[in-house]
Design a protein around this motif. Structure first.
Motif, PDB file in Angstrom:
ATOM      1  N   GLY A  75      16.959  -8.432   4.614  1.00  0.00           N
ATOM      2  CA  GLY A  75      16.011  -7.480   5.195  1.00  0.00           C
ATOM      3  C   GLY A  75      16.297  -6.056   4.781  1.00  0.00           C
ATOM      4  O   GLY A  75      15.374  -5.278   4.495  1.00  0.00           O
ATOM      5  N   LEU A  76      17.594  -5.696   4.718  1.00  0.00           N
ATOM      6  CA  LEU A  76      17.956  -4.351   4.277  1.00  0.00           C
ATOM      7  C   LEU A  76      17.580  -4.128   2.819  1.00  0.00           C
ATOM      8  O   LEU A  76      17.079  -3.057   2.439  1.00  0.00           O
ATOM      9  CB  LEU A  76      19.466  -4.141   4.481  1.00  0.00           C
ATOM     10  CG  LEU A  76      20.021  -2.769   4.078  1.00  0.00           C
ATOM     11  CD1 LEU A  76      19.350  -1.667   4.905  1.00  0.00           C
ATOM     12  CD2 LEU A  76      21.524  -2.724   4.263  1.00  0.00           C
ATOM     13  N   ALA A  77      17.809  -5.154   1.977  1.00  0.00           N
ATOM     14  CA  ALA A  77      17.434  -5.035   0.567  1.00  0.00           C
ATOM     15  C   ALA A  77      15.920  -4.900   0.405  1.00  0.00           C
ATOM     16  O   ALA A  77      15.430  -4.124  -0.430  1.00  0.00           O
ATOM     17  CB  ALA A  77      17.953  -6.251  -0.206  1.00  0.00           C
ATOM     18  N   ALA A  78      15.160  -5.645   1.223  1.00  0.00           N
ATOM     19  CA  ALA A  78      13.699  -5.541   1.143  1.00  0.00           C
ATOM     20  C   ALA A  78      13.213  -4.157   1.566  1.00  0.00           C
ATOM     21  O   ALA A  78      12.323  -3.567   0.935  1.00  0.00           O
ATOM     22  CB  ALA A  78      13.054  -6.617   2.020  1.00  0.00           C
ATOM     23  N   ALA A 121      11.168   1.160  -0.066  1.00  0.00           N
ATOM     24  CA  ALA A 121      11.285   2.621  -0.067  1.00  0.00           C
ATOM     25  C   ALA A 121      11.340   3.179  -1.487  1.00  0.00           C
ATOM     26  O   ALA A 121      10.846   4.285  -1.741  1.00  0.00           O
ATOM     27  CB  ALA A 121      12.532   3.049   0.718  1.00  0.00           C
ATOM     28  N   LEU A 122      11.907   2.398  -2.418  1.00  0.00           N
ATOM     29  CA  LEU A 122      12.026   2.848  -3.817  1.00  0.00           C
ATOM     30  C   LEU A 122      11.036   2.126  -4.728  1.00  0.00           C
ATOM     31  O   LEU A 122      11.278   2.014  -5.926  1.00  0.00           O
ATOM     32  CB  LEU A 122      13.457   2.603  -4.315  1.00  0.00           C
ATOM     33  CG  LEU A 122      14.587   3.304  -3.544  1.00  0.00           C
ATOM     34  CD1 LEU A 122      15.936   2.893  -4.094  1.00  0.00           C
ATOM     35  CD2 LEU A 122      14.436   4.821  -3.609  1.00  0.00           C
ATOM     36  N   ARG A 123       9.936   1.656  -4.151  1.00  0.00           N
ATOM     37  CA  ARG A 123       8.993   0.856  -4.946  1.00  0.00           C
ATOM     38  C   ARG A 123       8.410   1.646  -6.111  1.00  0.00           C
ATOM     39  O   ARG A 123       8.227   1.101  -7.206  1.00  0.00           O
ATOM     40  CB  ARG A 123       7.870   0.335  -4.043  1.00  0.00           C
ATOM     41  CG  ARG A 123       7.052   1.415  -3.371  1.00  0.00           C
ATOM     42  CD  ARG A 123       6.076   0.811  -2.363  1.00  0.00           C
ATOM     43  NE  ARG A 123       5.233   1.802  -1.722  1.00  0.00           N
ATOM     44  CZ  ARG A 123       5.594   2.544  -0.693  1.00  0.00           C
ATOM     45  NH1 ARG A 123       6.822   2.400  -0.192  1.00  0.00           N
ATOM     46  NH2 ARG A 123       4.768   3.428  -0.164  1.00  0.00           N
ATOM     47  N   ASP A 124       8.091   2.912  -5.897  1.00  0.00           N
ATOM     48  CA  ASP A 124       7.505   3.708  -6.987  1.00  0.00           C
ATOM     49  C   ASP A 124       8.483   3.840  -8.142  1.00  0.00           C
ATOM     50  O   ASP A 124       8.097   3.705  -9.317  1.00  0.00           O
ATOM     51  CB  ASP A 124       7.107   5.093  -6.467  1.00  0.00           C
ATOM     52  CG  ASP A 124       5.957   5.019  -5.477  1.00  0.00           C
ATOM     53  OD1 ASP A 124       5.331   3.934  -5.390  1.00  0.00           O
ATOM     54  OD2 ASP A 124       5.695   6.015  -4.792  1.00  0.00           O
ATOM     55  N   THR A 125       9.744   4.096  -7.821  1.00  0.00           N
ATOM     56  CA  THR A 125      10.754   4.248  -8.874  1.00  0.00           C
ATOM     57  C   THR A 125      10.984   2.936  -9.605  1.00  0.00           C
ATOM     58  O   THR A 125      11.111   2.910 -10.844  1.00  0.00           O
ATOM     59  CB  THR A 125      12.070   4.747  -8.266  1.00  0.00           C
ATOM     60  OG1 THR A 125      11.826   5.970  -7.560  1.00  0.00           O
ATOM     61  CG2 THR A 125      13.113   5.004  -9.342  1.00  0.00           C
ATOM     62  N   LEU A 126      11.038   1.817  -8.865  1.00  0.00           N
ATOM     63  CA  LEU A 126      11.281   0.524  -9.502  1.00  0.00           C
ATOM     64  C   LEU A 126      10.104   0.090 -10.374  1.00  0.00           C
ATOM     65  O   LEU A 126      10.299  -0.463 -11.469  1.00  0.00           O
ATOM     66  CB  LEU A 126      11.546  -0.543  -8.431  1.00  0.00           C
ATOM     67  CG  LEU A 126      12.823  -0.345  -7.602  1.00  0.00           C
ATOM     68  CD1 LEU A 126      12.905  -1.401  -6.509  1.00  0.00           C
ATOM     69  CD2 LEU A 126      14.050  -0.399  -8.496  1.00  0.00           C
TER      70      LEU A 126
END
Length: 264
Positions: free
Chosen positions: A125-128, A133-138
């Motif tokens: 859950g923490l990784a998700a 939160a960093l979806r744009d960067t990834l």
């Protein structure tokens, strides 16, 4: 029954309870001498006058008892029965053997797998949350972006759009009087997406200025204001794709001699 004190020759009447309590030894109530009353015990008084009672002698032998109910064993025999194989030099004399039922019982160990599963779920859950939160960067990254796109294609999902206006390049632009609408200008521009991912259509900002660079008019156009194709609007601008945009704006007058396009 009667007994007589051997000192003062006083005769006393006694009963079996008194004899049993005193074990045959009593004290004279006249002279205070102690004596064994069984020696002069008699059932009846002799005819008077009398000076001494006849001595009491048992007429028959005491009965013999032969039926044994319990006979205590010697200590040596008890030790031999308790430990028949142990000796003075036996090294295993102090060995304690656990009962069979105690050996058969299994040691209850605490169950740790629920805590392990809970920790794994919390980490996932923490990784998700971190990935979201960093979806744009990834998605914008050249290494992880294609992998996420392939995974989303397999799972039949859609990645959220990532906006990077620095990757939008204006290849050409032109402005002219609108051919059919009076007091209007027709602005055209060619836009290319140099990013490695699909971008949403940008908000276009148009500025008209005079010869001195003073802004005479400015307008922000949302994508739905300059695009009529809903499917094209929904899919966004693909990586490496180029498109022509046309904008119809009001003519601010002859003083407007320059224009500028920006993306937000």
């Amino acid at each position: 029954m009667y007994t007589q004190c051997p000192e003062c020759l006083s005769v006393f009447s006694v009963d079996a309870r008194t004899l049993a309590q005193a074990h045959g030894f009593v004290m004279c109530g006249h002279c205070g001498a102690g004596f064994d009353c069984i020696g002069t015990l008699a059932d009846q008084l002799p005819p008077e006058p009398f000076t001494e009672l006849p001595s009491h002698e048992p007429g028959v032998e005491p009965p013999r008892v032969d039926l044994v109910v319990y006979r205590p064993q010697p200590k040596t025999a008890q030790a031999a029965v308790a430990n028949p194989v142990s000796g003075p030099h036996d090294d295993f004399a102090n060995l304690i053997v656990a009962p069979r039922f105690a050996r058969d019982q299994r040691i209850e160990r605490p169950r740790r797998w629920p805590w392990t599963m809970a920790c794994v779920l919390l980490l996932l859950g923490l990784a998700a949350q971190l990935a979201w939160a960093l979806r744009d960067t990834l998605i914008a990254d050249a290494n992880t972006g294609p992998l996420l796109q392939q995974a989303c294609t397999i799972l039949r999902c859609t990645l959220p759009p990532v906006r990077d206006v620095d990757k939008l390049h204006l290849l050409a632009r032109d402005v002219q009087t609108h051919p059919t609408v009076p007091n209007a200008l027709l602005i055209s521009a060619t836009l290319r997406n140099d990013a490695a991912f699909t971008q949403p259509w940008p908000v276009v900002m148009i500025r008209l200025s005079d010869a001195n660079g003073k802004v005479l008019a400015m307008r922000r156009l949302n994508p739905y204001e300059y695009l009529d194709d809903i499917e094209q609007l929904r899919h966004g601008l693909a990586p490496g794709a180029s498109t022509a945009l046309i904008f119809e704006v009001e003519d601010p007058g002859r003083q407007a001699v320059a224009f500028d396009l920006g993306f937000e």
